[in-house]
Design a protein around this motif. Sequence first.
Motif, mmCIF file in Angstrom:
data_model
loop_
_atom_site.group_PDB
_atom_site.id
_atom_site.type_symbol
_atom_site.label_atom_id
_atom_site.label_comp_id
_atom_site.label_asym_id
_atom_site.label_seq_id
_atom_site.Cartn_x
_atom_site.Cartn_y
_atom_site.Cartn_z
ATOM 1 N N LEU A 203 0.822 -1.209 0.000
ATOM 2 C CA LEU A 203 0.000 0.000 0.000
ATOM 3 C C LEU A 203 0.857 1.260 0.000
ATOM 4 C CD1 LEU A 203 -2.824 -0.967 2.531
ATOM 5 C CD2 LEU A 203 -2.862 -1.115 0.038
ATOM 6 N N GLY B 9 -4.940 6.907 -2.618
ATOM 7 C CA GLY B 9 -5.715 5.672 -2.545
ATOM 8 C C GLY B 9 -5.421 4.715 -3.662
ATOM 9 N N ALA C 262 -6.535 -1.280 -0.867
ATOM 10 C CA ALA C 262 -6.439 0.181 -0.745
ATOM 11 C C ALA C 262 -7.804 0.808 -0.534
ATOM 12 C CB ALA C 262 -5.769 0.766 -1.977
ATOM 13 N N ALA C 263 -8.851 0.152 -1.013
ATOM 14 C CA ALA C 263 -10.212 0.670 -0.853
ATOM 15 C C ALA C 263 -10.904 0.130 0.386
ATOM 16 C CB ALA C 263 -11.034 0.321 -2.090
ATOM 17 N N THR C 264 -10.183 -0.632 1.203
ATOM 18 C CA THR C 264 -10.765 -1.298 2.369
ATOM 19 C C THR C 264 -10.284 -0.651 3.664
ATOM 20 O OG1 THR C 264 -10.813 -3.394 1.149
ATOM 21 C CG2 THR C 264 -10.992 -3.521 3.549
ATOM 22 N N ALA C 265 -11.181 -0.498 4.620
ATOM 23 C CA ALA C 265 -10.796 -0.013 5.943
ATOM 24 C C ALA C 265 -10.062 -1.125 6.687
ATOM 25 C CB ALA C 265 -12.025 0.430 6.724
ATOM 26 N N ARG D 99 -9.552 3.446 5.841
ATOM 27 C CA ARG D 99 -8.714 3.273 4.653
ATOM 28 C C ARG D 99 -7.377 3.971 4.904
ATOM 29 N NH1 ARG D 99 -9.796 5.134 -0.645
ATOM 30 N NH2 ARG D 99 -10.224 7.119 0.367
ATOM 31 N N ASP E 278 -7.361 7.560 3.691
ATOM 32 C CA ASP E 278 -8.055 8.498 4.577
ATOM 33 C C ASP E 278 -7.165 8.869 5.758
ATOM 34 O OD1 ASP E 278 -10.305 8.437 2.966
ATOM 35 O OD2 ASP E 278 -11.235 6.809 4.096
#
Length: 480
Positions: free
Chosen positions: A18, A107, A116-119, A178, A181
């Motif tokens: 990431l 992101g 990358a799109a997952t918390a 994420r 974020d």
Amino acid sequence: MLLTLTTTHRPATDLGHLLVKHPDRVQSFDLPAGAAHVFYPEADEARCTAALLVEVDPLKLGAGRGRRQATAPEGFTLGQYVNDRPYAASSLLSSALAKVFRSALRGESRDRAELAATAIPLTVRVPVLRCRGGADLAVRVFAPLGWTVTATPIPLDETYPEWGDSRYVDLTLTGTLRLADALNHLYVLLPVLDDAKHYWVAPDEVDKLLRAGSGWLADHPERGLITRRYLAHRRALAGTALARLAELRLADEPDADDSIDPTADDAGDPRRVPLAAQRREAVLAALRDSGASRVVDLGCGGGALLTALVADRRFTEVVGVDVSDRALGLAARRLRLDRLPERQRDRIHLRQSALTYRDDRLRGYDAAVLMEVVEHLDPPRLPALEDAVFGHARPGTVVVTTPNVEYNVRYEGLAPGRFRHADHRFEWTRAEFAAWVRRVAAAHGYTATVAGVGDADPELGAPTQIAVLTRDDRKEETTR
């Protein structure tokens, strides 16, 4: 200065993918005021920690003082060389985050796009952070974003606790977010807490703030404080940013239609067409009459009009424009862009842009629509919209709809003097709207017609007003 970022998501070493920084290597990066180093104190399947260490060269930092803000708020002769900047987290660390973790901030991840799109569970620690406002302020700015905040004041001298606490805190944040974020929160809020940027704050900092604050800053309870501090208390820039954030809050609503529909109470009559539907059909009819094939929906919100435009094949290109990423995401889902055939999807474009700023991407279109948009702007910002749309973009036809405030007395439950929507800044009478349309048309070389939409009252007119403005040279071309 040091920042560590830890995850227990399994496999935890995916953090390296990431961040695009390999756990087995120490990587170094040149900065204008020193160097940044990324390394991993721990990296296994269960737990992985990435550390960002920023070494500041006081001589390099001081050399740029002529074109930057002072680096030492105390302002003594040697302050540009003798200060806390090499040790306490500040805008220097924020700048390093932006350079070293650029793709992660956006992101993006080539190898772990879904992750990358997952918390994921994250723990961030900044051992020394200058916090003007104390530990309580750190809680106020981070907690609304989903973080559990531990901000421990650092004593002036552990040997003499009676001296009290210093201006610094040891900050730990834990939460499930994420990674992008989390990094954007840090990018904005570290210099906010420090409240002393190391560089001159130019107008482009407004765009940086809104990009990094996309999806969270507009609704943050401390957005005023965050905006002012991030922009170094430059009143004009802060005012611009706060106005654009207000537009973002508006655009986050799925539709810009009125909160109250005069036909809504007549649910027993299935033949009665809601005002929102009548309004969209009036706009579509005006676009068809204009002969437009390439259309821009300005302030598209959640995409109610876009859906109708896409369904009509005479519109070969349909563009939705909004200042809000979230609104554009809603529009994309409403249009089911991910399921459309490629040929159909190629007709549709969604673009982020503020309607009060000139944008070259919006020039050259046959028609543009401002459906229930103008009344959501503060009146002093209308000239900027007029310039951006009619003066710069200059579509061949512009269709504008807005409420008729005279009709409001027909709305049951709407108190006298109240607007139809909580975010409306004004609502025009028929005479006021006609006068605005005439002025804009004369100033920018358009001719205009004004009419009503919905069931008209003999004395009060129709609930919605619609104007169609046609550029004079476009009208001549159509005639030929």
